[in-house]
Structures are given as structure tokens and as C-alpha cells.
Design an enzyme around this catalytic site. Structure first.
Site, PDB file in Angstrom:
ATOM      1  N   ARG A   9      16.124  94.332  -2.956  1.00  0.00           N
ATOM      2  CA  ARG A   9      15.814  95.417  -1.804  1.00  0.00           C
ATOM      3  C   ARG A   9      16.151  96.793  -2.458  1.00  0.00           C
ATOM      4  O   ARG A   9      15.503  97.720  -1.873  1.00  0.00           O
ATOM      5  CB  ARG A   9      16.812  95.032  -0.514  1.00  0.00           C
TER       6      ARG A   9
ATOM      7  N   LYS B 256      -4.263 102.630   1.742  1.00  0.00           N
ATOM      8  CA  LYS B 256      -5.827 103.413   1.908  1.00  0.00           C
ATOM      9  C   LYS B 256      -6.080 103.690   0.495  1.00  0.00           C
ATOM     10  O   LYS B 256      -6.329 102.728  -0.216  1.00  0.00           O
ATOM     11  CB  LYS B 256      -5.682 104.696   2.683  1.00  0.00           C
TER      12      LYS B 256
ATOM     13  N   ASP C  54       1.763 114.143   4.839  1.00  0.00           N
ATOM     14  CA  ASP C  54       1.151 112.754   4.918  1.00  0.00           C
ATOM     15  C   ASP C  54      -0.153 113.084   4.086  1.00  0.00           C
ATOM     16  O   ASP C  54      -1.274 113.776   4.541  1.00  0.00           O
ATOM     17  CB  ASP C  54       0.839 112.370   6.279  1.00  0.00           C
TER      18      ASP C  54
ATOM     19  N   TYR D 224      -1.660 111.019  12.715  1.00  0.00           N
ATOM     20  CA  TYR D 224      -1.969 109.539  12.821  1.00  0.00           C
ATOM     21  C   TYR D 224      -1.507 109.063  14.045  1.00  0.00           C
ATOM     22  O   TYR D 224      -0.122 109.350  14.325  1.00  0.00           O
ATOM     23  CB  TYR D 224      -1.520 108.969  11.683  1.00  0.00           C
TER      24      TYR D 224
HETATM   25  C1  LIG Z   1      -2.676 104.293   7.759  1.00  0.00           C
HETATM   26  C2  LIG Z   1      -2.181 105.513   7.984  1.00  0.00           C
HETATM   27  C3  LIG Z   1      -0.698 105.748   8.125  1.00  0.00           C
HETATM   28  C4  LIG Z   1       0.256 104.566   8.421  1.00  0.00           C
HETATM   29  O1  LIG Z   1       0.186 103.553   7.144  1.00  0.00           O
HETATM   30  P1  LIG Z   1       0.266 101.920   7.424  1.00  0.00           P
HETATM   31  O2  LIG Z   1       0.192 101.461   5.971  1.00  0.00           O
HETATM   32  O3  LIG Z   1      -0.817 101.415   8.338  1.00  0.00           O
HETATM   33  O4  LIG Z   1       1.475 101.603   7.842  1.00  0.00           O
HETATM   34  C5  LIG Z   1      -0.069 106.816   8.124  1.00  0.00           C
HETATM   35  N1  LIG Z   1      -0.793 108.078   8.047  1.00  0.00           N
HETATM   36  C6  LIG Z   1      -2.342 107.906   7.862  1.00  0.00           C
HETATM   37  C7  LIG Z   1      -2.933 109.345   7.835  1.00  0.00           C
HETATM   38  C8  LIG Z   1      -2.841 106.975   7.745  1.00  0.00           C
HETATM   39  O5  LIG Z   1      -4.188 106.813   7.681  1.00  0.00           O
END
Ligand SMILES: *Cc1c(COP(=O)(O)O)cnc(C)c1O
Length: 377
Positions: free
Chosen positions: A46, A195, A170, A98
Site C-alpha cells: 500500500r 485513457k 487534469d 469531468y
Molecule cells: C475518465 C476521466 C476521469 C476519471 O478517471 P477514472 O479512471 O474513470 O476514475 C477524470 N478526468 C477525466 C478528464 C476523465 O476522462
């Protein structure tokens, strides 16, 4: 080393026992100590794991940060980043962030210890006007989802600096191949590695990258204390995915530019939202901030929901699914999928109509992707 070389090599050569060419997976919860005072740098997974550490070194290098923590999801990365703030702190975020981030901020953290304002990030005067004495953070997501609004990162960072606040970006939609927010003054970068960084739609994960020592220590503390870290196997998958980040992003963008151009000329399409098109309001800013225009785009079909449904159910290569950033192309319907948690008024205010479709272009041949959408249209 150049960017793509770092993708392949940084953090990877970790096997001193057998000199394997790739990073070993250490599926262990715990590590033996040599004696009462010494271990080999890891004691419990962890808190830290050699496979995860390899991924963290790699991503920190790609973003130009000093440290990184890899987490179980993008949302857990956002959770860790939100714990940089303390009781009573005020945070400014975009209206069109998001949906999961909005839910965490507005439904959970706003009921606990933080305060939020959601503003139009394209309007720097509105951002400035939202600043309060207690403002400690500004949350940036650029380009945004699903209409690809491009936020001026230097402009927002200037406002934050004046206010004594930090900025967190982000960077999921661009990946560090196309955009490195630290270069524009941002303090903390996070990703959903689900992603583009992983890129193969076979894992969920996240990361927080820091460039100040105090933030690095706090994020390390929080991922351990809150239990947010990812598994060694998931870390290994993302590290493997990143090795092809550059070539994938180039192929993604080629496909997106071809699809956007085709849609722009199509008689049944009324609007296309893609920063690569000169008609997009964020085109010039994207050209300045980004090393490419990415592979996310949205468009509006004539005829509302009925027409949208016809397209969404007739594509063969574009799969009807949420998410983005994988090698396979996806098409989705913000109205009932990614933006269903917004009420209709908020969706319309954000510019999402019943005819809006969102596309994540994969790395298939652009001609096949254009033909698939043309047939569906
Ligand atoms: C998918 C996404 C998230 C969240 O990520 P997860 O891996 O689904 O928890 C946050 N910000 C953006 C821009 C995203 O496309």
C-alpha cells in the site's frame, strides 16, 4: 533523452537479479526486513511497490515533475489531489469538468470540508471574480469534455498566483505527449491513466504528478493513508502501455483530423467541435499550448435524438461506449451517458444538445473510420 525515448526507458530497467529487459511484476503485499532497522526500500505494497515505483518514475519524467503517485483510478488521483486542501479552503473549477470530478466536488467534498465555485473557465474575468480570501486552488481541465473548450493555462495560473492559490490540471485528454501543464505554471498534474497513458482499454488507473517537494510529500502521505494506490499488475499494464504513447498519439490525431474534416463537410452535420479545425474558437490557444490537437471530438447531427440514435446504432467500427483514449474508436451520447448526471438545463447551458455525439478516435486507418461514420450518417 527525448520524450519518446523516456516513454520506453525511464523507470523500466529494475531487475538487478536477472537483467530482464522489462520491469518485473512484484505481486507481494509485504517485504522482508534485513534486520530491525533496514529493509530494501519497500515494506508494504500500500505504501510502495517496485513495479508501481517504476511507473511513477516514468510518468514523473514525461510530465517534467519531481514525483508521481500511481493510483487505482483517475477518481482516486483526484481524491488524493483534493486532500492538498484543508478545512474551509475554497476551490474554483470549470463548469464543464469531468462528471465524476463534479460529483466528488459538489456532492461529497462540498458537504464536508471544502467550498467550490464552478465558473466558465474561458472567461478569465469570471475566474478572477470568483476569487475569495479563502481561495486556495483552481482546478483546470483542458480541453474540456465534451465540447473541447480550451482553457488558457498561463492566464489561470497568473490569477491563482495573485490569489495565493495553487493550480491543479487534469491532463487526461491530451496526455503529456501533447501537453505538459507544468510548462505553463501549473503546480500539480493528474491523469486518468485509464485513457491515453495506458491506451488499451484494459485497466483503470490514475496518477498525481507534483513539482514541489511539499506537494510530493503530502500526496505520498495521502495515497498511503487513504489507501489509493494501484496494484502492481495494473501499474505494469500502464507502464507497458506508455511505451507506445508517442506513436499511438500520432495515429490517434491523424484519425481525428480526417474524421473532423469529413464531418465538417457532411451535409447532415451541423457543428463539429475539434480544436484542430481553424473554425474552433480554441484553435489558436490549443496550437500554442498543445503539441497537437488530440483525438477527442464532438459533433451535432441535424434531427435531434432520433438522428443521433440512427448514427450511434449503425456504426460498425465505432463502438457505442463511454470512456476514451484506447486504440479502438468509441462513439457515445453525452445526453444519456457521460453527462446524464447533469440536469437537462445544465446540459443545454453547457452547449450539449439532443443531437450531440462524442467520438474518441482510435488508431484504425482514417479511411475506414471516415467510411464507417459516413455510412452511419
Ligand atoms: C475518465 C476521466 C476521469 C476519471 O478517471 P477514472 O479512471 O474513470 O476514475 C477524470 N478526468 C477525466 C478528464 C476523465 O476522462
Amino acid at each position: 533523452m527525448e520524450f519518446q525515448t523516456r516513454c520506453v526507458h525511464v523507470g523500466v530497467d529494475k531487475d538487478s537479479a536477472y537483467l530482464s529487459a522489462t520491469t518485473p511484476i512484484y505481486p507481494t503485499s509485504t517485504f522482508r526486513w534485513d534486520d530491525l532497522e533496514r529493509n530494501r526500500g519497500f515494506d508494504y505494497t500500500r505504501s510502495g511497490n517496485p513495479t508501481r515505483r517504476a511507473l511513477e518514475e516514468n510518468i514523473a519524467s514525461l510530465e517534467g515533475g519531481i514525483d508521481c503517485r500511481a493510483t487505482s483510478t483517475g477518481m482516486s488521483a483526484i481524491t488524493a489531489a483534493a486532500y492538498l486542501f484543508e478545512k474551509g479552503d475554497h476551490i474554483i473549477a470549470g463548469k464543464d469538468i469531468y462528471g465524476g470530478t463534479y460529483r466528488l466536488f459538489a456532492d461529497i467534498l462540498a458537504n464536508q470540508h471544502l467550498e467550490f465555485s464552478f465558473v466558465d473557465m474561458l472567461d478569465l474575468d469570471a475566474v478572477k471574480a470568483a476569487v475569495r480570501p479563502s481561495t486556495r486552488g483552481i482546478w483546470i481541465e483542458t480541453p474540456s469534455n465534451p465540447l473541447l473548450h480550451v482553457t488558457d493555462m498561463s492566464g489561470v495560473c497568473g490569477i491563482a498566483q495573485e490569489a495565493g492559490a495553487i493550480t491543479i490540471a487534469d491532463n487526461t485528454f491530451c496526455s503529456p505527449y501533447l501537453q505538459r501543464p507544468f510548462e505553463f505554471g501549473v503546480d500539480v498534474v493528474m491523469h486518468s491513466t485509464t485513457k491515453y497513458l495506458n491506451g488499451h482499454s484494459d485497466v483503470v488507473g490514475g496518477c498525481v504528478v507534483t513539482r514541489h517537494q511539499e506537494h510530493a510529500e503530502r500526496i505520498d502521505y495521502m495515497t498511503n493513508a487513504l489507501g489509493l494506490a494501484c496494484s502492481p499488475f495494473d501499474a505494469w499494464l500502464v507502464l507497458r502501455g506508455i511505451k507506445t504513447l508517442g506513436p499511438r498519439m500520432e495515429a490517434h490525431q491523424r484519425a481525428a483530423m480526417a474524421v473532423a474534416t469529413m464531418l465538417d463537410e457532411h451535409p447532415r452535420v451541423t457543428r463539429v467541435y475539434y480544436p484542430g479545425l481553424e473554425t474552433h474558437p480554441g484553435h489558436e490557444l490549443a496550437a500554442k499550448q498543445q503539441d497537437g490537437f488530440g483525438a477527442m471530438l464532438s459533433f451535432e447531427v441535424e434531427g435531434g435524438r432520433e438522428a443521433a440514435e440512427r448514427v450511434l446504432t449503425r456504426t460498425r467500427l465505432f463502438q457505442l461506449a463511454e470512456s476514451l483514449g484506447g486504440v479502438e474508436s468509441l462513439i457515445s451520447y453525452p445526453e444519456t451517458m457521460s453527462h446524464a448526471s447533469m440536469d437537462e438545463g445544465a446540459r443545454r447551458a453547457a452547449g450539449i444538445t439532443a443531437g450531440t455525439l462524442r467520438v474518441s478516435c482510435g488508431i484504425e486507418h482514417p479511411d475506414d473510420l471516415c467510411e464507417d461514420l459516413t455510412n452511419a450518417l
